[in-house]
Design an enzyme around this catalytic site. Sequence first.
Site, PDB file in Angstrom:
ATOM      1  N   TYR A  67       0.829  -1.206   0.000  1.00  0.00           N
ATOM      2  CA  TYR A  67       0.000   0.000   0.000  1.00  0.00           C
ATOM      3  C   TYR A  67       0.866   1.261   0.000  1.00  0.00           C
ATOM      4  O   TYR A  67       1.776   1.398  -0.800  1.00  0.00           O
ATOM      5  CB  TYR A  67      -0.982  -0.037   1.175  1.00  0.00           C
ATOM      6  CG  TYR A  67      -2.158  -0.974   0.936  1.00  0.00           C
ATOM      7  CD1 TYR A  67      -3.186  -0.623   0.068  1.00  0.00           C
ATOM      8  CD2 TYR A  67      -2.225  -2.211   1.577  1.00  0.00           C
ATOM      9  CE1 TYR A  67      -4.265  -1.470  -0.162  1.00  0.00           C
ATOM     10  CE2 TYR A  67      -3.301  -3.074   1.359  1.00  0.00           C
ATOM     11  CZ  TYR A  67      -4.321  -2.695   0.481  1.00  0.00           C
ATOM     12  OH  TYR A  67      -5.378  -3.540   0.252  1.00  0.00           O
ATOM     13  N   SER A  68       0.625   2.199   0.925  1.00  0.00           N
ATOM     14  CA  SER A  68       1.264   3.514   0.835  1.00  0.00           C
ATOM     15  C   SER A  68       2.734   3.524   1.200  1.00  0.00           C
ATOM     16  O   SER A  68       3.394   4.564   1.043  1.00  0.00           O
ATOM     17  CB  SER A  68       0.517   4.529   1.703  1.00  0.00           C
ATOM     18  OG  SER A  68      -0.685   4.928   1.072  1.00  0.00           O
ATOM     19  N   ALA A  69       3.279   2.417   1.681  1.00  0.00           N
ATOM     20  CA  ALA A  69       4.737   2.363   1.817  1.00  0.00           C
ATOM     21  C   ALA A  69       5.390   2.547   0.454  1.00  0.00           C
ATOM     22  O   ALA A  69       6.584   2.884   0.363  1.00  0.00           O
ATOM     23  CB  ALA A  69       5.169   1.048   2.455  1.00  0.00           C
ATOM     24  N   LYS A  71       4.886   5.000  -1.427  1.00  0.00           N
ATOM     25  CA  LYS A  71       5.189   6.421  -1.596  1.00  0.00           C
ATOM     26  C   LYS A  71       6.657   6.722  -1.321  1.00  0.00           C
ATOM     27  O   LYS A  71       7.249   7.610  -1.937  1.00  0.00           O
ATOM     28  CB  LYS A  71       4.288   7.267  -0.696  1.00  0.00           C
ATOM     29  CG  LYS A  71       2.811   7.299  -1.112  1.00  0.00           C
ATOM     30  CD  LYS A  71       2.003   8.215  -0.201  1.00  0.00           C
ATOM     31  CE  LYS A  71       0.561   8.379  -0.676  1.00  0.00           C
ATOM     32  NZ  LYS A  71      -0.265   7.177  -0.440  1.00  0.00           N
TER      33      LYS A  71
END
Length: 390
Positions: A67-69, A71
């Site tokens: 997921y947002s890791a 980014k």
Amino acid sequence: MTTIYGEVAAGFEPVREAFAANFAQHGDIGAAVCVYQYGRPVVDLWGGFADPETDRSWTRDTLQLVYSATKGATATAAHMLAERGALDLDAPVAKYWPEFAANGKADIPVRWLLSHQAGLITLDQPVPLNEALAWHPMAAALAAQRPQWTPGTAHGYHGRTWGWLVGEVIRRVSGRTPGRFFADEIAAPLGLDFFIGLPADQRDRVSRMVYQRPAIDLTTVPAESVPEELREQVAAWQDPESLSNRAYAVTDPAAIDFDSPEVQAAELPASNGIGTAHALARMYAALIGEVDGVRLLTSETLASAAKEQASGKDQVMLIPSRFSSGYMLPTETNPMIGPNSFGHTGRGGSLGFADPEQGIAFGYAMNNIIGGLDDLRATSLVDAVRKSLA
């Protein structure tokens, strides 16, 4: 008892103990954790099931969507371009992406995209999911969108849109999609098992995610039963027009099946990175020092990349948050190793970060998506790293 595989260097045994406890006490089904210290791995552990439905075991090579890791990986690509002089983070986005100037956005600098200050957290008209996965329609929609607040006056977590915004700048500057740039310039030199846009021949290595149902449905809980300090957040989750909800409703349908082959194969640089905990830790290790002859950023570029750009109440999450130019910075609820740490969490518990002062880089990936204040898994592992260093 879940069998724990891998290696731990002398002094880091508390991390193995915490990792085993995550399976026994905190809900891990399949997971991996890796820690680098001064450019070499000192913890590399895995265990459990990659697919509990078929009893497929988690192995050293199991891939996990984080997921947002993701980014953190995408931000690294942007800073590499900045270091090379191809991208000026303080120049207007419109310098590289002229269409972006529409609706009063001509003066928004690239840095505000990275630090969640642009106010482009949602769309007035969501984009059909199949078109969003194809990239260009979503980029065009964001270029035409008006901000939700005066850019630069506030910050709010751009959970979904951040990837298309920053990714389109990377594409315009480098001539490559963000996933391709990452593969060529970061993954290949370091030998990382990490993809933004999963190749078809890698799909069999990906674990199956399990979604933990919350103990309480916050969308229906009566306001009077909510602690005072949480009422604003709960009210926002109950309001479909709140920024907290609209930030995740930029596609039609709003829900995205991250287990689907189509979504995993697309490039969503905010949220669909797929890789190993080892790859996360190794990437962050190469940000703060040399790893097998490779360093991604100079110390000067890194200092700028990790410098705080936005802090205080987050307009989307409605809690205090801190961001540098693309990375999360330590907070009370996510202290990482210390005040100089930087990195990024992902939905459900995944985490990657580094601390240049202590020479530590950390990666954790798991397939039981829990999240929330009751999820102690990443915190317990980081606490164990801190204990090992002490």
